[in-house]
Design an enzyme around this catalytic site. Structure first.
Site, PDB file in Angstrom:
ATOM      1  N   HIS A 161      57.600 -16.354   2.832  1.00  0.00           N
ATOM      2  CA  HIS A 161      57.624 -16.639   4.276  1.00  0.00           C
ATOM      3  C   HIS A 161      59.048 -16.831   4.801  1.00  0.00           C
ATOM      4  CE1 HIS A 161      57.540 -21.025   3.180  1.00  0.00           C
ATOM      5  NE2 HIS A 161      58.286 -21.104   4.252  1.00  0.00           N
ATOM      6  N   ASP A 207      53.047 -16.528  -1.668  1.00  0.00           N
ATOM      7  CA  ASP A 207      54.259 -16.920  -0.930  1.00  0.00           C
ATOM      8  C   ASP A 207      55.472 -16.993  -1.858  1.00  0.00           C
ATOM      9  OD1 ASP A 207      55.926 -17.666   1.088  1.00  0.00           O
ATOM     10  OD2 ASP A 207      55.182 -19.727   1.233  1.00  0.00           O
ATOM     11  N   SER A 213      61.994 -24.819   2.394  1.00  0.00           N
ATOM     12  CA  SER A 213      61.102 -23.728   2.040  1.00  0.00           C
ATOM     13  C   SER A 213      61.807 -22.808   1.072  1.00  0.00           C
ATOM     14  CB  SER A 213      60.774 -22.898   3.277  1.00  0.00           C
ATOM     15  OG  SER A 213      59.866 -23.587   4.069  1.00  0.00           O
TER      16      SER A 213
END
Length: 338
Positions: A150, A193, A288
């Site tokens: 992502h 992901d 992230s």
């Protein structure tokens, strides 16, 4: 603590070179940056460039000259010349073994504590071409970085991204920091992901840049293993924003994490949960794609890629990480064929 002596060599064009070379390619002695004899100059003085570390008469590259470090010379007929500084060679390395012992604070990254500089040497900063940090990632070999898929939603073009290695501060890059462009990117085919970035040139392995180890395929991390998450992400205490932080997080087995009062069946077998069920610690946005590493025997193994969480460090809502061991076959296949 005595700093191990840095080899007198440069990375790339030597913009971060901090060595002690003080003669030009022809062997002429360099003029001190603060001196005005034999050459008067005003642009590259220590006062005008406090960040450039223009000390004594050492060769430096304050203007990012493509020909590398230079200096004003003691020859009145020659204003400046370049210096002969060799490129750094990679050192042999053991994955997952930092040269600087981590603090291992049991604090809570929204809780967390500031890491000791370079104690998590596989942590990378994923940036836009213009240098803005937006995600973390993990060096897993000199040419490969693992991050979250992502993080790459903004563009599928590798030239949009670059990777910064060996820095502690998000904005002020360390002297030995390396900035390397991304040449290829690979998203995991089943839409997990997780993504691989191939660097345009291999990272130079130094005491500040060392890959993490990968786990065996399908390895399941023990419940309550000693694991750490690192990153530059958002924290409630913004006085420490911009320096690398760490938090120790226990891994919570999926069947517990999927209970109704926790994440209620949302966690897949290819993911893992980590966090304090009372809340207060967690990795947050900006982290992230960054690493969740677990210490085993004598080294740190990359077990998770920071993926998603419900809110930030909320009680009963642990963070969710992609389970790296579920994707080892894919990772090895991509690395071998590219």
């Amino acid at each position: 603590v005595q700093e191990p002596s840095e080899p007198d060599c440069m990375l790339g064009i030597g913009k971060g070179y901090q060595g002690k070379k003080a003669t030009t390619v022809t062997g002429t002695r360099c003029q001190a940056w603060a001196a005005q004899e034999p050459h008067r100059h005003s642009i590259f003085t220590p006062e005008a460039n406090p960040w450039a570390n223009l000390e004594k008469n050492y060769c430096r590259n304050p203007d990012g000259d493509v020909n590398g470090p230079w200096c004003y010379t003691m020859n009145p007929q020659k204003l400046f010349d370049y210096c002969d500084v060799p490129q750094c060679e990679s050192s042999p390395f053991d994955c997952g073994k930092p040269k600087v012992e981590p603090k291992k604070c049991s604090g809570r990254i929204v809780g967390g504590c500031v890491a000791i500089a370079h104690s998590w040497p596989w942590q990378i900063s994923l940036r836009t071409r213009f240098g803005r940090h937006f995600c973390g990632g993990t060096l897993i070999s000199p040419e490969w970085v693992l991050t979250a898929a992502h993080c790459l939603e903004r563009s599928s073009r590798p030239s949009t991204y670059k990777v910064v290695l060996g820095t502690h501060h998000e904005l002020r890059l360390a002297a030995g920091a390396q900035q390397i462009d991304v040449s290829k990117l690979f998203l995991e085919p089943s839409r997990a992901d997780i993504a691989l970035l191939k660097l345009s040139s291999p990272a130079i392995i130094t005491q500040n840049v060392i890959p993490a180890c990968l786990p065996p395929a399908d390895y399941v991390v023990a419940n309550w293993a000693e694991c750490f998450v690192t990153g530059w992400g958002e924290t409630q205490d913004s006085s420490n924003a911009g320096v690398l932080k760490e938090a120790q997080l226990p891994v919570i087995e999926n069947k517990v994490c999927n209970r109704y009062e926790y994440l209620n069946g949302r966690v897949k077998s290819t993911e893992l949960c980590a966090g304090h069920l009372v809340g207060g610690v967690d990795s947050c946005q900006g982290d992230s794609g960054g690493p969740l590493v677990c210490f085993e025997k004598d080294k740190y193994i990359l077990q998770g890629v920071t993926s998603w969480g419900l809110g930030c460090a909320r009680p009963n809502k642990p963070g969710v990480y992609v389970r790296v061991s579920s994707f080892i076959n894919w990772i090895e296949r991509i690395m071998q064929s590219n």
